[in-house]
Design an enzyme around this catalytic site. Structure first.
Site, mmCIF file in Angstrom:
data_model
loop_
_atom_site.group_PDB
_atom_site.id
_atom_site.type_symbol
_atom_site.label_atom_id
_atom_site.label_comp_id
_atom_site.label_asym_id
_atom_site.label_seq_id
_atom_site.Cartn_x
_atom_site.Cartn_y
_atom_site.Cartn_z
ATOM 1 N N HIS A 138 5.381 6.763 6.839
ATOM 2 C CA HIS A 138 5.047 6.231 5.506
ATOM 3 C C HIS A 138 4.558 7.379 4.630
ATOM 4 O O HIS A 138 4.308 8.487 5.128
ATOM 5 C CB HIS A 138 3.993 5.127 5.628
ATOM 6 C CG HIS A 138 2.710 5.625 6.200
ATOM 7 N ND1 HIS A 138 2.405 5.554 7.543
ATOM 8 C CD2 HIS A 138 1.663 6.272 5.623
ATOM 9 C CE1 HIS A 138 1.236 6.116 7.751
ATOM 10 N NE2 HIS A 138 0.757 6.570 6.602
ATOM 11 N N HIS A 173 3.409 10.689 6.722
ATOM 12 C CA HIS A 173 2.738 10.533 8.017
ATOM 13 C C HIS A 173 3.696 9.904 9.026
ATOM 14 O O HIS A 173 4.161 8.776 8.821
ATOM 15 C CB HIS A 173 1.503 9.630 7.875
ATOM 16 C CG HIS A 173 0.386 10.298 7.154
ATOM 17 N ND1 HIS A 173 -0.620 9.585 6.526
ATOM 18 C CD2 HIS A 173 0.107 11.610 6.972
ATOM 19 C CE1 HIS A 173 -1.478 10.452 5.986
ATOM 20 N NE2 HIS A 173 -1.048 11.683 6.236
ATOM 21 N N THR A 220 -6.422 6.654 8.038
ATOM 22 C CA THR A 220 -6.931 6.885 6.672
ATOM 23 C C THR A 220 -7.001 5.599 5.855
ATOM 24 O O THR A 220 -7.287 5.646 4.666
ATOM 25 C CB THR A 220 -6.057 7.914 5.933
ATOM 26 O OG1 THR A 220 -4.747 7.351 5.745
ATOM 27 C CG2 THR A 220 -5.952 9.235 6.698
ATOM 28 N N THR A 221 -6.693 4.480 6.472
ATOM 29 C CA THR A 221 -6.817 3.168 5.820
ATOM 30 C C THR A 221 -7.646 2.264 6.726
ATOM 31 O O THR A 221 -7.782 2.542 7.924
ATOM 32 C CB THR A 221 -5.432 2.513 5.609
ATOM 33 O OG1 THR A 221 -4.855 2.231 6.889
ATOM 34 C CG2 THR A 221 -4.497 3.415 4.803
ATOM 35 N N HIS A 281 2.190 8.994 1.179
ATOM 36 C CA HIS A 281 1.008 8.939 0.312
ATOM 37 C C HIS A 281 1.238 9.844 -0.902
ATOM 38 O O HIS A 281 1.818 10.927 -0.779
ATOM 39 C CB HIS A 281 -0.235 9.441 1.049
ATOM 40 C CG HIS A 281 -0.622 8.605 2.230
ATOM 41 N ND1 HIS A 281 -1.508 7.545 2.152
ATOM 42 C CD2 HIS A 281 -0.235 8.669 3.531
ATOM 43 C CE1 HIS A 281 -1.650 7.005 3.344
ATOM 44 N NE2 HIS A 281 -0.897 7.666 4.216
ATOM 45 N N GLU A 309 -3.164 13.255 1.222
ATOM 46 C CA GLU A 309 -4.505 12.864 1.675
ATOM 47 C C GLU A 309 -5.262 14.090 2.175
ATOM 48 O O GLU A 309 -6.419 14.302 1.813
ATOM 49 C CB GLU A 309 -4.383 11.812 2.782
ATOM 50 C CG GLU A 309 -3.748 10.530 2.270
ATOM 51 C CD GLU A 309 -4.138 9.332 3.068
ATOM 52 O OE1 GLU A 309 -3.799 9.267 4.261
ATOM 53 O OE2 GLU A 309 -4.819 8.439 2.495
ATOM 54 N N HIS A 333 0.824 -1.212 0.000
ATOM 55 C CA HIS A 333 0.000 0.000 0.000
ATOM 56 C C HIS A 333 0.854 1.256 0.000
ATOM 57 O O HIS A 333 0.428 2.307 -0.462
ATOM 58 C CB HIS A 333 -0.907 0.038 1.237
ATOM 59 C CG HIS A 333 -1.867 -1.092 1.325
ATOM 60 N ND1 HIS A 333 -2.851 -1.288 0.386
ATOM 61 C CD2 HIS A 333 -2.001 -2.090 2.230
ATOM 62 C CE1 HIS A 333 -3.563 -2.355 0.717
ATOM 63 N NE2 HIS A 333 -3.065 -2.866 1.832
HETATM 64 S S1 BO1 Z 1 -2.499 6.848 8.640
HETATM 65 O O1 BO1 Z 1 -1.370 7.603 9.126
HETATM 66 O O2 BO1 Z 1 -3.808 7.376 9.013
HETATM 67 N N1 BO1 Z 1 -2.428 6.732 7.059
HETATM 68 C C1 BO1 Z 1 -2.392 5.276 9.343
HETATM 69 C C2 BO1 Z 1 -3.115 4.241 8.797
HETATM 70 C C3 BO1 Z 1 -3.058 2.985 9.391
HETATM 71 C C4 BO1 Z 1 -2.304 2.781 10.527
HETATM 72 C C5 BO1 Z 1 -1.562 3.825 11.057
HETATM 73 C C6 BO1 Z 1 -1.612 5.080 10.461
HETATM 74 N N2 BO1 Z 1 -2.339 1.542 11.096
HETATM 75 C C7 BO1 Z 1 -1.955 1.307 12.453
HETATM 76 C C8 BO1 Z 1 -2.351 -0.103 12.854
HETATM 77 C C9 BO1 Z 1 -1.875 -0.375 14.273
HETATM 78 C C10 BO1 Z 1 -0.399 -0.060 14.411
HETATM 79 C C11 BO1 Z 1 -0.131 1.351 13.933
HETATM 80 C C12 BO1 Z 1 1.339 1.716 13.977
HETATM 81 O O3 BO1 Z 1 -0.568 1.501 12.592
HETATM 82 O O4 BO1 Z 1 -3.761 -0.234 12.794
HETATM 83 O O5 BO1 Z 1 -2.110 -1.721 14.594
HETATM 84 O O6 BO1 Z 1 0.004 -0.175 15.773
HETATM 85 O O7 BO1 Z 1 2.090 0.965 13.041
HETATM 86 ZN ZN ZN Z 2 -0.889 7.619 6.186
#
Ligand code: BO1
Ligand code: ZN
Length: 222
Positions: A86, A105, A172-173, A88, A92, A62
């Site tokens: 990470h 992010h 956001t995922t 995008h 976003e 992703h």
């Molecule tokens: S985001 O920054 O909104 N794009 C975003 C999207 C998904 C996650 C984090 C940030 N996932 C989460 C997992 C957790 C994990 C955390 C840190 O990331 O749902 O299980 O602890 O890696």
């Molecule tokens: Zn993100």
């Protein structure tokens, strides 16, 4: 989690019905990202990062995600631990209806509450950013591929000023959990357009479309 994507039958408008655990994606009222507009000036705490070099860099199918070695974010009397960062493309979040070529992010966890604090930084084409360049030249090309990172300090991906907007939102995922204190930097960073291309060659569209603000307050630090 169940398989999802950014287009087609498993795209954003279907996330909420792909699995029960994703129900917030469709039923939530505090979802992210949003269009940042009409922010209210408020006395919100300054941000202070203390991040370190290293970690591992993963192509998770992703995005490109760096699992951080260590680091903290202080916001007033709250301390979060840096977990990963990470990217995008395109951004976003929008600002007054406009998006940017990329957004990074920085995902932090509050040790006591489990809440996430995510710092978003917009990335625009311009002068090369040496930190992003050193990631881009080593982006793992295949989903599932992960490499060790040495000597890459994410602090190099921050703008000079950390003035920011703050609002309460979600991942956001999938599963779109509404557990995120969002902090979006007002100033973008410049990166080499060739390095943006190295990212979009792998992930050309990995942004969830902006959702309704639902009357939420957006606070601004200046
Ligand atoms: S985001 O920054 O909104 N794009 C975003 C999207 C998904 C996650 C984090 C940030 N996932 C989460 C997992 C957790 C994990 C955390 C840190 O990331 O749902 O299980 O602890 O890696
Ligand atoms: Zn993100």
């Amino acid at each position: 989690g169940v398989h999802w994507s950014y287009e087609g039958q498993e795209g954003p408008e279907h996330w909420g019905s792909l699995s029960k655990e994703n129900s917030a994606c469709s039923a939530g009222s505090q979802q992210s990202p949003i269009d940042i507009t009409g922010a209210i000036k408020a006395d919100i705490p300054d941000l202070a990062t203390d991040w370190r070099s290293g970690g591992t860099m993963l192509n998770n199918g992703h995005t490109i995600e760096v699992k951080a070695a260590s680091g903290t974010l202080k916001r007033g009397d709250k301390t979060y631990d840096l977990v990963q960062y990470h990217f995008h493309a395109p951004s976003e979040h929008l600002v007054d209806g406009k998006n940017f070529q990329m957004e990074v992010h920085f995902v932090h966890k509050h040790a006591e509450t489990g809440a996430l604090g995510v710092v978003g930084v917009f990335m625009v084409p311009g002068a090369a950013n040496s930190t992003f360049a050193s990631l881009a030249e080593r982006f793992p090309q295949k989903a599932g591929e992960e490499i060790a990172l040495n000597g890459v300090d994410p602090t190099g991906l921050l703008p000079a000023s950390l003035k920011y907007w703050a609002y309460e939102g979600s991942l956001t995922t999938p599963p779109c959990s509404e557990i995120v204190d969002w902090m979006v930097a007002m100033d973008p960073i410049e990166v080499d357009p060739a390095d943006i291309k190295r990212f979009t060659a792998l992930h050309s569209m990995n942004a969830r479309p902006a959702v309704s603000g639902n009357r939420r307050y957006i606070l601004s630090s200046i």
